[in-house]
Design an enzyme around this catalytic site. Structure first.
Site, PDB file in Angstrom:
ATOM      1  CB  SER A 145      -1.372   0.073   0.779  1.00 47.48           C
ATOM      2  OG  SER A 145      -1.830  -0.735   0.952  1.00 47.48           O
ATOM      3  CD  GLU A 375      -6.431  -2.898 -10.066  1.00 50.81           C
ATOM      4  OE1 GLU A 375      -6.942  -1.457 -10.376  1.00 50.81           O
ATOM      5  OE2 GLU A 375      -5.961  -3.544 -10.841  1.00 50.81           O
TER       6      GLU A 375
END
Length: 393
Positions: A145, A375
């Site tokens: 992340s 994602e």
């Protein structure tokens, strides 16, 4: 697909071309018997799927057309609504079909958005034709992340850059013909010191160190770069501007993750309705019980909520022509979380049958979990939404 399942195409987010696209792809999936795909060997299955999707013309939606259509795409810009409808439809039939399509788009997206004309001509037509398999190499063992923390380096050396380091959780790793790799080119600049390159799979110094097996099988690997020399002409965008390129690429395709989750949820609903209508219990069917009917009411509302957010985000990008960062984050968060809940609720209706290995609902239960992570995990989407809200304060 039943008439009920086509109702969402009547919504004002779409044009007639989108409606035709969804119906035509639905029929293609049925003709290909996609739900019965043999995925014993996921690498072979994905390779075959890419070829089939290319031959069917569907991968042309993954790349822009360019001037005069020379790149083979269907429109000058990537169309988010088309991407969403395709992933939603493929996701209803088989997760690997959705995966194969999505990775052709995401894997080549940095070339579409940041590649020079030579790179576009070299790679994108073969992506659209299903002749080359693409991959997006961003994540690292210590940089998921937190993209700005990546450390895989690229140092200039004459007319080349030399790459060293590793990338992990790379979808199509070990299968792709080329990788769009994001590297550290300035160790002191944080997110402003990242640059992307196209690296062919057969480049000396690039190795597949480990194939990673996960609960919903698909090609996934750890890549290792050992003095891997890449031509400077393979740079995507400008030097040290790779972070922006990565975010732009994810912004385009993140909305389609929500659509894939929506497709999974729709398939779960279909499976649940069919089972509840057939399952005999206490002199009636499972569907006759009010508790079952109430569950279906909740499920239908969850699905429509997800669909409205997903299509809105795609519409904002395609039609409103402005940033859809907040709308896309909401769609990705809600659609993936809702799909997880929907699938779990339907599995409960199946009882013991729901946990039989490789049954449709058991597969969906495994397939959906990763979408809440990749994602941009749900927690990251919440931060993005808050950040966008605070911009106006």
């Amino acid at each position: 697909m039943t008439s009920r399942e086509f109702n969402h195409l009547e919504w004002p987010f779409f044009e007639d071309a989108h409606r035709d696209l969804a119906r035509d792809l639905d029929q293609w999936c049925r003709d290909q018997n996609l739900s019965a795909l043999d995925d014993t060997d996921v690498y072979a299955a994905c390779r075959d799927l890419v070829r089939s999707l290319g031959k069917g013309g569907w991968l042309r939606h993954c790349v822009p057309s360019g001037e005069g259509g020379r790149l083979g795409g269907r429109s000058p810009q990537l169309d988010s609504r088309s991407l969403c409808l395709i992933r939603e439809t493929l996701g209803r039939f088989h997760t690997l079909a959705d995966f194969a399509f999505a990775m052709q788009g995401l894997g080549s997206g940095a070339i579409s958005l940041g590649g020079n004309e030579a790179l576009k001509q070299r790679y994108l037509p073969s992506v659209a034709a299903g002749e080359r398999i693409a991959a997006f190499a961003l994540s690292e063992p210590d940089a998921g992340s937190d993209v700005a923390a990546l450390s895989c380096s690229a140092q200039p050396n004459g007319d080349h850059f030399v790459l060293n380091g590793s990338k992990t959780w790379i979808s199509n790793g070990g299968l792709a013909d080329f990788y769009c790799v994001f590297t550290r080119t300035d160790e002191h600049a944080g997110s402003r010191g990242i640059t992307a390159f196209v690296v062919d799979a057969d480049t000396p110094g690039l190795e597949i160190e480990e194939r990673i097996e996960v609960m919903s099988p698909h090609p996934l690997a750890l890549l290792r770069f050992n003095d891997c020399r890449v031509p400077a002409s393979n740079m995507l965008g400008d030097l040290n501007q790779g972070f922006k390129l990565a975010m732009r690429t994810l912004d385009v395709f993140r909305c389609s993750v929500a659509a894939a989750a929506l497709g999974f949820a729709r398939r779960a609903l279909d499976e649940g309705l069919g089972h509840a209508s057939r399952r005999k219990m206490f002199g009636q069917t499972l569907a006759d019980f009010q508790l079952t009917q109430a569950a279906f009411g909740d499920i239908a509302a969850e699905i429509d909520q997800s669909a409205l957010l997903t299509y809105r985000a795609a519409w904002v990008r395609d039609v409103a022509g402005r940033s859809s960062t907040s709308e896309t984050a909401m769609a990705k968060m809600i659609s993936t979380e809702s799909a997880q809940w929907v699938i779990d609720r339907v599995l409960q209706m199946f009882g013991g049958q729901g946990v039989v290995k490789n049954s449709p609902i058991e597969r969906l239960y495994r397939d959906i979990r990763a979408l809440r992570i990749y994602e941009g995990a749900t927690e990251v989407q919440k931060l993005i939404i808050a950040r966008e809200l605070l911009k106006g304060v």
